[in-house]
Design a protein around this motif. Structure first.
Motif, PDB file in Angstrom:
ATOM      1  N   VAL B 129     -37.090 133.681  -1.335  1.00 12.63           N
ATOM      2  CA  VAL B 129     -38.457 133.005  -1.400  1.00 12.63           C
ATOM      3  C   VAL B 129     -38.629 132.404  -2.595  1.00 12.63           C
ATOM      4  CG1 VAL B 129     -40.939 133.117  -0.764  1.00 12.63           C
ATOM      5  CG2 VAL B 129     -38.981 134.341   0.690  1.00 12.63           C
ATOM      6  N   GLY B 130     -38.522 133.056  -3.622  1.00 14.55           N
ATOM      7  CA  GLY B 130     -38.882 132.635  -4.972  1.00 14.55           C
ATOM      8  C   GLY B 130     -37.940 131.578  -5.400  1.00 14.55           C
ATOM      9  N   LEU B 131     -36.732 131.397  -4.988  1.00 15.34           N
ATOM     10  CA  LEU B 131     -35.881 130.259  -5.363  1.00 15.34           C
ATOM     11  C   LEU B 131     -36.196 129.043  -4.260  1.00 15.34           C
ATOM     12  CD1 LEU B 131     -32.530 131.999  -6.053  1.00 15.34           C
ATOM     13  CD2 LEU B 131     -33.873 130.893  -7.789  1.00 15.34           C
ATOM     14  N   ILE B 132     -36.650 129.213  -3.356  1.00 12.42           N
ATOM     15  CA  ILE B 132     -36.723 128.212  -2.233  1.00 12.42           C
ATOM     16  C   ILE B 132     -38.177 127.372  -2.590  1.00 12.42           C
ATOM     17  CG2 ILE B 132     -37.887 128.825  -0.213  1.00 12.42           C
ATOM     18  CD1 ILE B 132     -34.720 127.504   0.283  1.00 12.42           C
ATOM     19  N   ILE B 133     -38.946 128.189  -3.295  1.00  8.88           N
ATOM     20  CA  ILE B 133     -40.313 127.580  -3.293  1.00  8.88           C
ATOM     21  C   ILE B 133     -40.224 126.318  -4.357  1.00  8.88           C
ATOM     22  CG2 ILE B 133     -42.715 127.758  -4.298  1.00  8.88           C
ATOM     23  CD1 ILE B 133     -42.894 130.223  -2.437  1.00  8.88           C
ATOM     24  N   PRO B 134     -39.604 126.453  -5.503  1.00 13.69           N
ATOM     25  CA  PRO B 134     -39.363 125.427  -6.445  1.00 13.69           C
ATOM     26  C   PRO B 134     -38.693 124.069  -5.664  1.00 13.69           C
ATOM     27  CG  PRO B 134     -38.648 127.239  -7.475  1.00 13.69           C
ATOM     28  CD  PRO B 134     -39.010 127.767  -6.041  1.00 13.69           C
ATOM     29  N   TYR B 135     -37.734 124.452  -4.749  1.00 13.49           N
ATOM     30  CA  TYR B 135     -36.901 123.387  -4.142  1.00 13.49           C
ATOM     31  C   TYR B 135     -37.843 122.849  -3.431  1.00 13.49           C
ATOM     32  CZ  TYR B 135     -32.644 121.807  -1.905  1.00 13.49           C
ATOM     33  OH  TYR B 135     -31.577 120.876  -1.387  1.00 13.49           O
ATOM     34  N   LEU B 136     -38.742 123.458  -2.639  1.00 15.91           N
ATOM     35  CA  LEU B 136     -39.932 122.855  -1.879  1.00 15.91           C
ATOM     36  C   LEU B 136     -40.800 121.907  -2.646  1.00 15.91           C
ATOM     37  CD1 LEU B 136     -40.866 125.596   0.480  1.00 15.91           C
ATOM     38  CD2 LEU B 136     -40.019 123.797   1.145  1.00 15.91           C
ATOM     39  N   LEU B 137     -40.932 122.485  -3.886  1.00 20.38           N
ATOM     40  CA  LEU B 137     -41.865 121.633  -4.757  1.00 20.38           C
ATOM     41  C   LEU B 137     -41.343 120.325  -4.916  1.00 20.38           C
ATOM     42  CD1 LEU B 137     -43.436 124.509  -7.170  1.00 20.38           C
ATOM     43  CD2 LEU B 137     -44.581 122.781  -5.852  1.00 20.38           C
ATOM     44  N   ILE B 138     -39.917 120.339  -5.387  1.00 22.76           N
ATOM     45  CA  ILE B 138     -39.413 119.112  -5.457  1.00 22.76           C
ATOM     46  C   ILE B 138     -39.782 118.014  -4.633  1.00 22.76           C
ATOM     47  CG2 ILE B 138     -36.996 117.672  -5.812  1.00 22.76           C
ATOM     48  CD1 ILE B 138     -35.923 120.646  -6.766  1.00 22.76           C
ATOM     49  N   GLY B 139     -39.433 118.421  -3.266  1.00 20.50           N
ATOM     50  CA  GLY B 139     -39.666 117.538  -2.163  1.00 20.50           C
ATOM     51  C   GLY B 139     -41.287 116.971  -2.245  1.00 20.50           C
ATOM     52  N   VAL B 140     -42.001 118.169  -2.369  1.00 18.83           N
ATOM     53  CA  VAL B 140     -43.732 117.767  -2.167  1.00 18.83           C
ATOM     54  C   VAL B 140     -44.012 116.753  -3.391  1.00 18.83           C
ATOM     55  CG1 VAL B 140     -46.056 118.775  -2.114  1.00 18.83           C
ATOM     56  CG2 VAL B 140     -44.148 119.626  -0.933  1.00 18.83           C
ATOM     57  N   ILE B 141     -43.786 117.063  -4.587  1.00 19.46           N
ATOM     58  CA  ILE B 141     -44.146 116.433  -5.737  1.00 19.46           C
ATOM     59  C   ILE B 141     -43.542 115.087  -5.575  1.00 19.46           C
ATOM     60  CG2 ILE B 141     -43.784 116.300  -8.125  1.00 19.46           C
ATOM     61  CD1 ILE B 141     -43.950 119.337  -8.309  1.00 19.46           C
ATOM     62  N   SER B 142     -42.059 114.987  -5.351  1.00 20.77           N
ATOM     63  CA  SER B 142     -41.425 113.621  -5.291  1.00 20.77           C
ATOM     64  C   SER B 142     -42.208 112.627  -4.104  1.00 20.77           C
ATOM     65  CB  SER B 142     -40.116 113.663  -4.660  1.00 20.77           C
ATOM     66  OG  SER B 142     -39.468 114.363  -5.834  1.00 20.77           O
ATOM     67  N   ALA B 143     -42.443 113.338  -3.067  1.00 20.39           N
ATOM     68  CA  ALA B 143     -43.288 112.495  -2.098  1.00 20.39           C
ATOM     69  C   ALA B 143     -44.471 112.006  -2.447  1.00 20.39           C
ATOM     70  CB  ALA B 143     -43.390 113.274  -0.707  1.00 20.39           C
ATOM     71  N   GLY B 144     -45.190 112.648  -3.168  1.00 22.61           N
ATOM     72  CA  GLY B 144     -46.516 112.298  -3.903  1.00 22.61           C
ATOM     73  C   GLY B 144     -46.546 111.253  -4.900  1.00 22.61           C
ATOM     74  N   THR B 145     -45.514 111.141  -5.710  1.00 20.43           N
ATOM     75  CA  THR B 145     -45.173 110.418  -6.548  1.00 20.43           C
ATOM     76  C   THR B 145     -44.717 109.259  -5.977  1.00 20.43           C
ATOM     77  OG1 THR B 145     -44.440 112.276  -8.170  1.00 20.43           O
ATOM     78  CG2 THR B 145     -43.652 109.940  -8.890  1.00 20.43           C
ATOM     79  N   VAL B 146     -43.689 109.171  -5.168  1.00 15.57           N
ATOM     80  CA  VAL B 146     -43.236 107.924  -4.433  1.00 15.57           C
ATOM     81  C   VAL B 146     -44.182 107.107  -3.843  1.00 15.57           C
ATOM     82  CG1 VAL B 146     -41.760 106.929  -2.695  1.00 15.57           C
ATOM     83  CG2 VAL B 146     -41.080 108.683  -4.212  1.00 15.57           C
ATOM     84  N   ILE B 147     -45.238 107.431  -2.960  1.00 11.27           N
ATOM     85  CA  ILE B 147     -46.376 106.947  -2.288  1.00 11.27           C
ATOM     86  C   ILE B 147     -47.251 106.274  -3.366  1.00 11.27           C
ATOM     87  CG2 ILE B 147     -47.960 107.248  -0.779  1.00 11.27           C
ATOM     88  CD1 ILE B 147     -46.370 109.256   0.809  1.00 11.27           C
ATOM     89  N   ASN B 148     -47.605 107.188  -4.398  1.00 11.74           N
ATOM     90  CA  ASN B 148     -48.573 106.881  -5.166  1.00 11.74           C
ATOM     91  C   ASN B 148     -48.086 105.420  -5.937  1.00 11.74           C
ATOM     92  OD1 ASN B 148     -48.937 107.089  -8.735  1.00 11.74           O
ATOM     93  ND2 ASN B 148     -51.140 107.384  -7.403  1.00 11.74           N
ATOM     94  N   GLU B 149     -46.515 105.460  -6.444  1.00 13.80           N
ATOM     95  CA  GLU B 149     -46.216 104.388  -7.057  1.00 13.80           C
ATOM     96  C   GLU B 149     -46.089 103.051  -6.364  1.00 13.80           C
ATOM     97  OE1 GLU B 149     -45.470 103.700 -10.141  1.00 13.80           O
ATOM     98  OE2 GLU B 149     -46.244 105.885 -10.784  1.00 13.80           O
ATOM     99  N   ILE B 150     -45.579 103.326  -5.025  1.00 13.49           N
ATOM    100  CA  ILE B 150     -45.618 102.299  -4.019  1.00 13.49           C
ATOM    101  C   ILE B 150     -47.016 101.403  -3.739  1.00 13.49           C
ATOM    102  CG2 ILE B 150     -44.913 101.608  -1.760  1.00 13.49           C
ATOM    103  CD1 ILE B 150     -42.571 102.123  -3.303  1.00 13.49           C
TER     104      ILE B 150
END
Lengths: 88, 547
Positions: B129-150
């Motif tokens: 669980v501790g390792l998968i949470i950073p992996y999830l974060l990659i997705g959630v942060i990237s989604a926010g960044t992409v929509i914000n930039e677009i």
């Protein structure tokens, strides 16, 4: 589980996998900045070739080094591990 | 505004897909978590590919090529083509067979059964669980960044900042959509959504490549534009001048992480038959090439004057979104953003579902004193998924690291557990104590090196191994025959920089082998569940089929 006879194909496939891993470390192209076809960096093209070769090698692996007997491949469930909530 | 409508429509479509999948729900927890083992070759190929290719592949690869050059492809794409398929072949097929035979739903069930040890689950659970949470974060942060930039500049009056939809809001909406279709559709909905999204991001990836190439070159001929864009790239971005050979070599260990990803394990178990694995094993390297090669080229083109980006201001995570916004029209920009989000969400969904599955099976139900109905099991999984989405979203609001670097640390941790997965399947002498030692060594070495790297903030952090000459200098220094200390008193000597993953994998493997050999071998009746009896394949066959 029936032990399968390992033929030449089996060893050839695993040799090819090891060869791919060795060829992946292409030190000889490290400083090469030339473009192939005018737009593809040489080292990128080389590693795209590694990807395509991997596709071929894994195809051969499924043909000649498949780890399961031919039939049946869909193993029936025989002995379930004790499920959570069903503990004795 | 039109971009936001397209993105909104796409997200609504995904929720709809989850609802349709839920109509086929058979009401059992096995159906919710494993789609009743009904996934054929095509869906397995698309869902495995969609799950392994995340924001890391699209946003991260473009951003890293923008910083480091085309060598990024060799570091992760071509190596993944070899290693991912190797994991599917060596681990996936065998685990599928055992999973069907013994009715596993999670990795922890397999390890408990194989090692005949209940406590291994309590150690593995927090690590996974501790390792998968950073992996999830990659997705959630990237989604926010992409929509914000677009959407930058579209809503200045409403949100301020750069005028785009704020990252926190965009991440919240994307997390909510993924949660919705996982919640209602379970594994079947996730597999369908993955297949759909994989098709979307692969098709739109090619379209993005075409559109950006045409805009950068400015000529009506695609070939001419490709040549113009590549010729404008500085020579150092076309080589691996910025990458050390020993770092490149040790990067090869990063894709081993696939062998221990819990969400990949769960996807393996959904397969209808072992034959379903053949398509993913063969086509995975090809699909990686089709996705990564254009992204890497776009990344290095972004460094040229043709792209017109201010390289001092545009961060690596933003490159793809900024190029799409500036080079594609509004309508196409909206679709391309949907493609990027597809890649991101096709990993998030599996990860959310797998965490719900692990908690339900390995913790809540395993330690419960009373039996649960199927409906209750599904409910527990769903509630835990909601909790995980909430925790991940809360973490995503903190200061983001570079997507690529965060991914590397997360993958390194999973790679460190790969020797354990292989040993459990192929090494009879593996003991529970050896497994504990392996996990502990992996956790300690990972934690120490992560701390030394400034918690992932030091880019390209390496573990430097002295070369032969370096060793001689160190010896000479300590024996007093010569001093290698610099003016500041720091000992300096030639080194091979290596990826931290090499040290971590070495530590976990050595501990596992050493402790296993020093402890009592596993019981024969336990081994008979997983291995042939030595020297008698006929008996082995009986043992295997009727334990």
């Amino acid at each position: 589980m029936v032990r399968r006879q390992r033929g030449m194909g089996y060893y050839a496939v695993w040799t090819a996998v090891i060869l791919l891993i060795i060829l992946h470390q292409d030190n000889w192209l490290w400083e090469n900045s030339s473009l192939v076809f005018g737009f593809l960096p040489t080292s990128l093209l080389y590693h795209m070739g590694i990807s395509l070769s991997a596709t071929v090698v894994w195809y051969l692996a499924t043909r000649y080094a498949w780890p399961l007997p031919d039939e049946p491949r869909s193993a029936p469930m025989v002995t379930p591990v004790p499920r959570t909530g069903d503990r004795p | 505004m039109i971009q936001l409508i397209i993105i909104g429509g796409y997200l609504a479509l995904l929720v709809g897909l989850g609802v349709v999948a839920s109509r086929m729900f058979r009401g059992t927890s096995e159906d919710y978590l494993l789609a009743s083992h009904s996934i054929g070759p095509f869906l397995l190929l698309m869902s495995l590919f969609g799950t392994t290719m995340t924001a890391f592949a699209l946003v991260g690869s473009t951003g890293e090529a923008y910083r480091e050059g085309v060598g990024v492809y060799g570091m992760l794409a071509s190596s993944s083509g070899i290693i991912h398929s190797l994991c599917f072949f060596l681990i996936g097929v065998k685990l599928w067979t055992l999973g069907r035979r013994y009715n596993y739903t999670t990795q922890i069930q397999f390890f408990r059964h194989r090692l005949d040890n209940d406590a291994i689950g309590l150690v593995l659970f927090p690590v996974l669980v501790g390792l998968i949470i950073p992996y999830l974060l990659i997705g959630v942060i990237s989604a926010g960044t992409v929509i914000n930039e677009i959407t930058a500049g579209e809503f200045e009056h409403l949100f301020g900042g750069n005028g785009g939809v704020p990252k926190w809001l965009a991440s919240l909406v994307v997390s909510g959509v993924v949660l919705a279709y996982v919640f209602v559709g379970g594994m079947r909905g996730t597999a369908w959504a993955n297949a759909f999204q994989t098709t979307v991001f692969m098709v739109l990836g090619v379209v993005t490549f075409y559109v950006i190439a045409m805009k950068l070159g400015g000529s009506p001929s695609l070939y001419e534009n490709l040549c113009r864009a590549s010729e404008a790239v500085a020579a150092d971005k076309l080589t691996r001048a910025h990458i050390s050979k020993s770092m490149f070599l040790t990067y090869m260990l990063i894709p081993l992480s696939v062998g221990m990803f819990p969400h990949i394990f769960q996807h393996w178990l959904t397969a209808k038959s072992a034959d379903s694995f053949k398509a993913p094993i063969i086509l995975h390297p090809l699909f990686i090439m089709l996705l990564w090669a254009p992204c890497v080229l776009i990344g290095v083109w972004a460094t040229t004057e043709l792209a017109g980006l201010d390289t001092t201001k545009v961060a690596a995570n933003q490159v793809l979104a900024v190029l799409v916004r500036s080079k594609a029209g509004s309508v196409l920009g909206g679709f391309l953003t949907a493609g990027i989000l597809a890649a991101i969400m096709s990993s998030l969904d599996s990860q959310f579902l797998c965490l719900g599955t692990i908690f339900t099976n390995d913790i809540a139900l395993h330690y419960s004193k009373r039996p649960f109905t199927d409906r209750q099991r599904t409910l527990i999984a769903r509630l835990f998924i909601i909790a995980i989405v909430a925790v991940t979203y809360a973490f995503s609001l903190a200061e983001p690291r570079r997507v690529f670097q965060m991914g590397i640390w997360c993958f390194s941790g999973f790679s460190a557990l790969f020797p354990l997965a292989i040993a459990a399947l192929y090494w009879r002498r593996l003991t529970a104590a050896g497994a504990f030692a392996s996990i502990l060594s992996a956790a300690l070495s990972w934690g120490y090196l992560f701390w030394r790297s400034g918690f992932g903030l030091t880019p390209n952090y390496s573990v430097d191994i002295p070369t032969g000459a370096g060793f001689r200098q160190i010896l000479a220094h300590y024996m007093g025959s010569a001093s290698s200390a610099s003016a500041t008193g720091v000992l300096e000597y030639p080194t091979y920089p290596t990826m931290p993953v090499a040290t971590i994998v070495l530590a976990s493997t050595a501990a596992m082998i050493l402790v296993s050999l020093l402890t009592r071998p596993p019981k024969e009746e336990v081994l008979a569940r997983f291995f042939e009896i030595r020297g008698d394949s006929g008996t082995a066959c009986k043992q295997w089929e009727i334990p």
